[in-house]
Scaffold this active site. Structure first.
Site, PDB file in Angstrom:
ATOM      1  N   HIS A 179     -11.947   9.585   6.722  1.00 56.50           N
ATOM      2  CA  HIS A 179     -10.582   9.074   6.582  1.00 56.50           C
ATOM      3  C   HIS A 179      -9.619  10.262   6.658  1.00 56.50           C
ATOM      4  O   HIS A 179      -9.578  11.098   5.747  1.00 56.50           O
ATOM      5  CB  HIS A 179     -10.436   8.344   5.243  1.00 56.50           C
TER       6      HIS A 179
ATOM      7  N   ASN B 263       0.869  -1.183   0.000  1.00 54.23           N
ATOM      8  CA  ASN B 263       0.000   0.000   0.000  1.00 54.23           C
ATOM      9  C   ASN B 263       0.903   1.230   0.000  1.00 54.23           C
ATOM     10  O   ASN B 263       1.345   1.696   1.040  1.00 54.23           O
ATOM     11  CB  ASN B 263      -0.897  -0.030   1.236  1.00 54.23           C
TER      12      ASN B 263
ATOM     13  N   ASN C  85      -5.682   8.441  15.769  1.00 57.23           N
ATOM     14  CA  ASN C  85      -4.700   8.784  16.807  1.00 57.23           C
ATOM     15  C   ASN C  85      -4.800  10.198  17.370  1.00 57.23           C
ATOM     16  O   ASN C  85      -4.232  10.474  18.425  1.00 57.23           O
ATOM     17  CB  ASN C  85      -3.282   8.565  16.260  1.00 57.23           C
TER      18      ASN C  85
ATOM     19  N   ARG D 205      -2.341  -1.673  -3.824  1.00 59.56           N
ATOM     20  CA  ARG D 205      -3.331  -0.606  -3.790  1.00 59.56           C
ATOM     21  C   ARG D 205      -2.967   0.396  -4.890  1.00 59.56           C
ATOM     22  O   ARG D 205      -1.843   0.891  -4.938  1.00 59.56           O
ATOM     23  CB  ARG D 205      -3.303   0.094  -2.435  1.00 59.56           C
TER      24      ARG D 205
END
Length: 393
Positions: free
Chosen positions: A204, A7, A330, A90
């Site tokens: 995201h 990825n 996070n 990806r």
């Protein structure tokens, strides 16, 4: 079937070796801050946990470093490259050419190269990963999983731009959407957690950022469009800007089109606002009183709020919002900024829960909140492995 998942992001490489179909992760890790002197490399197996800080100049150097670890006599998890049966890559932009997962051949690689200009921070890195993997794993099947595929369910009224029809029918200019493997994975996990097929907004937040309206498990609207450049404020990308600014910069300020493209893709976003592209640094400077960093964080959260509001209207309701990816998972501070003053939508954060850390799904809303606030760790690698296995099996 042992599958290597690669990825490659704009400044990072995440990787895993996954034994399918049992979904057993044999090793995992990532490299971030590629191109800087203090790049970080992690490599984790059941018996080893390695972390290094070193200079990694580009994706090719990073991928070679990863393979050296995989084959290492002491810490490696494979004895030969022939142990690997497939490589799942990806690939960010599939354009109108790819709506499904495909085995990579020369024609596929050529199509991916044609789309470089639409995803200049990503498709070149994705392509580089494919070329290097072909050299290192010559017996493995190379498979491409496209970020754009999940968003093929967006209806025409949402993906079509208000420009002459011929530009869609002949030139395929439309909303494609990105981060599809991440949005698909976390939506599936959120629906399992909620125990119902729901109206969800997935957010995201990483170096690249996007937000998706999801109804009954399907993408119905999305913030990124023809390329992964518009929508939310990102690490180095501007997000939404009045398009007339481009003409003003070229016709009045004397910029070339290449200079404008570079500015919006690589010199804008949080980097342009603060001088830093890494959220950890920005939050630290903001905490220490840097007003530019403080304002940039507020702008970032404000843009996300605007999309949440519009997507609640699109969905005609809301069961949950989902934070995911590096910043979303996070940064308790960014989640707090986004959820502040959102009571009208039933979004009420529990500050204590928000400060917790977990590798599992967290519910961070107050107990009686109408709308769930979830933190769902994304795992694009597992999602890619599932798609690769389904194709080859």
């Amino acid at each position: 079937m042992k599958i290597v998942i690669i990825n490659s992001g704009s400044s990072s490489i995440k990787y895993q070796i996954i034994d399918m179909p049992i979904n057993e992760v044999l090793c995992s890790g990532m490299i971030d801050r590629i191109g800087l002197e203090n790049s970080n490399l992690t490599y984790k197996t059941k018996t080893n946990d390695i972390a290094e800080t070193l200079a990694i100049s580009n994706h090719k150097v990073g991928l070679q470093k990863i393979v050296n670890l995989l084959l290492d006599e002491k810490v490696g998890v494979i004895k030969s490259t022939s142990d690997i049966e497939a490589i799942g890559h990806r690939v960010v932009h599939g354009g109108s050419s790819f709506s499904n997962t495909v085995i990579i051949n020369e024609e596929v690689k050529s199509k991916i190269k044609e789309l470089f200009q639409l995803a200049p921070l990503h498709n070149p890195a994705n392509y580089e990963g494919i070329v290097v993997a072909e050299e290192i794993f010559p017996t493995a099947k190379q498979v491409a999983v496209f970020d754009t595929a999940f968003h093929q369910t967006i209806p025409e009224k949402a993906y079509k731009y208000a420009i002459p029809n011929s530009l869609l029918t002949e030139k395929k200019i439309r909303v494609y959407g990105f981060h599809g493997t991440s949005h698909k994975y976390v939506a599936k996990k959120a629906i399992e957690f909620l125990e119902k097929s729901s109206k969800i907004i997935t957010i995201h937040l990483g170096n690249g950022c996007s937000i998706t309206a999801i109804k009954e498990g399907k993408s119905v609207d999305h913030s990124l469009g023809f390329s992964p450049m518009n929508g939310l404020i990102m690490g180095t990308r501007s997000g939404d800007v009045d398009q007339s600014v481009i003409f003003y910069m070229v016709n009045t300020l004397g910029y070339t089109l290449d200079e404008v493209n570079t500015l919006f893709q690589k010199q804008s976003g949080m980097l342009g606002l603060t001088g830093f592209s890494d959220m950890r640094e920005i939050e630290e400077h903001a905490k220490n009183g840097n007003s530019e960093c403080q304002l940039a964080l507020e702008m970032n959260a404000y843009r996300i709020k605007k999309f949440i509001g519009s997507y609640v209207a699109v969905l005609n309701g809301l069961d949950a919002i989902v934070f995911t990816a590096g910043i979303g998972e996070n940064s308790a501070n960014m989640r707090k900024l986004v959820c502040a003053d959102m009571e009208y939508f039933g979004i009420v954060l529990d500050d204590a829960k928000n400060e917790q850390k977990s590798k599992e799904i967290m519910e961070i809303n107050i107990a009686d909140a109408i709308t769930k606030i979830l933190v769902v760790p994304t795992n694009e690698e597992i999602e890619i492995a599932n798609q690769v296995y389904e194709l080859l099996a």
